[in-house]
Design an enzyme around this catalytic site. Sequence first.
Site, short mmCIF file in Angstrom:
data_model
loop_
_atom_site.label_atom_id
_atom_site.label_comp_id
_atom_site.label_asym_id
_atom_site.label_seq_id
_atom_site.Cartn_x
_atom_site.Cartn_y
_atom_site.Cartn_z
N SER A 110 0.81 -1.21 0.00
CA SER A 110 0.00 0.00 0.00
C SER A 110 0.85 1.27 0.00
CB SER A 110 -0.93 0.00 1.21
OG SER A 110 -0.18 -0.16 2.41
N ALA A 122 4.51 1.28 -0.46
CA ALA A 122 5.80 1.20 -1.15
C ALA A 122 5.87 -0.06 -2.00
CB ALA A 122 6.94 1.21 -0.13
N GLN A 123 6.96 -0.17 -2.77
CA GLN A 123 7.21 -1.38 -3.54
C GLN A 123 8.68 -1.76 -3.38
OE1 GLN A 123 5.81 0.36 -7.22
NE2 GLN A 123 7.88 0.39 -8.10
N ASP A 176 1.54 -6.17 12.01
CA ASP A 176 1.06 -6.40 10.65
C ASP A 176 1.59 -7.73 10.11
OD1 ASP A 176 -0.47 -5.72 8.49
OD2 ASP A 176 1.02 -4.41 7.57
#
Length: 536
Positions: free
Chosen positions: A170, A172-173, A325
């Site tokens: 959501s 970053a990549q 998370d």
Amino acid sequence: MATRSLWSSRAKLAFAAAATLCTGGAAAAVATSDDPASAAKLCTIVPVRLLRDATTAASIVFDYQYSLWGLPEGSKERAKIKHEVHLRSAQKLQELCFTNGGIYIKLGQHMAQLEYLVPQEYVITMRESMLNKCPVSSYEQVCEVFKKELGETPDKVFDEFDPEPIASASLAQVHVARTHDGQKVAVKVQHTHMTDTAAADQATVEFLVNTLHWLFPSFDYRWLVAEIRESLPKELDFLIEAKNSVKCLENFRKLSPHIADYVYAPEVHWSLSTSKLLTMEFMDGAQVNDVITIQRLGMQPTEVSRLVSQTFAEMMFKHGFVHCDPHAANLFVRPLPSGKRSIFGKKKPQLILLDHGLYKELDFSTRFSYASLWRALVFSDANGIKEHSVKLGAGEDLYVLFAGIVTMRPWNRVIDPAMDHLVIKDTDSSELQMYASQYFTQISELLRRLPRVILLMLKTNDCLRAVNNSLLQGSSLETFLIIGKVSSEAVAEAKMTQMKSIFSRINIWLEEFLFDARLLALQMALWLLQVRKALT
């Protein structure tokens, strides 16, 4: 009456849509910026997002009102139509989240874990799409981030840099690269739009949640807005994430040395990291829910499940510093580098923790009460469950519901003395959905009432439950035995630090000895059941 109700809902929604357009400027004012160009961009973005949000919400509510109009409660036809509306609405929300991106995708990920509150159609739709299919920034946008942060393009900073990301989330990549000294690394690059839209997203999400609460008072998710407001700035600073990963491993070495070798986080390359770029050691391994690859690598899924349960129990009950998370995309597993094997010849697993952006600290009182609650849950101690649920904020009136949400079990099963009373059966999903629908208002009130740190613990539990279900194809008694053991140890350690009298310490030791004896009896019973199952 039905016509009047339908008209009333449509009128409210029309008013909400109008309010959306009128308050766009106000929302933009909330998301102010010292940079005039950024402020101008926000003034453009916010009204568009608000309009998109309101249109989707109106479409969903109208679909429910129109499609179910006149169908009697409890009828097969109503159940069939409701299932279809749930699916359509989940897909509309999915599309909204992907279109808006950023925070909206995180909201979709959160929804994917709310099995106790959200219809299964929403949970499945969000879970299948939100974890591994997030929007991707272009290579030109990646270069833009590099130039701002390090002053050079990726091909200058690294000897090799793959322009195609291997994963996108959501915020970053991740790209694969190789440093000039030959080390293979993973480079996490923040999406460029997050800088421009984070404040706008907060404003629009807050308006959307407040509007939904006005339309449907029982739908109160304002606590979620408060949580986003606090946690998002930390998640957008990758240097905080890097420091969290270091602290996490230090806690295992100092407080849980018995499993420290079995838990790992990628080493950070500090000279190549900034608040929007994070360069880490590249990790080879299997995603924790990829059972086929785990077995191919010579490890047992049951052993991986035990390690996941042990790792997070130690964090929650002993460290008080919790990775909040732990969905499957953030947990990798590989054979222990030392090559150690089990007595059956299988390779021992090592759990690799990724994405350390969202952590929560539990103060001593909260950690003690939470550990005590889980110990009471494992041993079906109704008085202990009530005492510590109340201390954690559930109240005298909703502690039963709180225990049900924590365990995903109805109260009669929570206090059942049977050995497997907390294990969820395949037939339980429909019962859980029935309870979620029946007690929606009370659940919303409970979530509003609980401290935000406990809400994050619930989310963590939901993520871990989904991971273990993937590994074991269902719930496991052994998971709860591990939780019972670690929580008991944590309670004993906490009591020992407060007790100075030798007699008090002896009493605590005897109490824990009895708990350990009960756990051992449960473990022996489980072992005998497994042997009998293997023989038959």
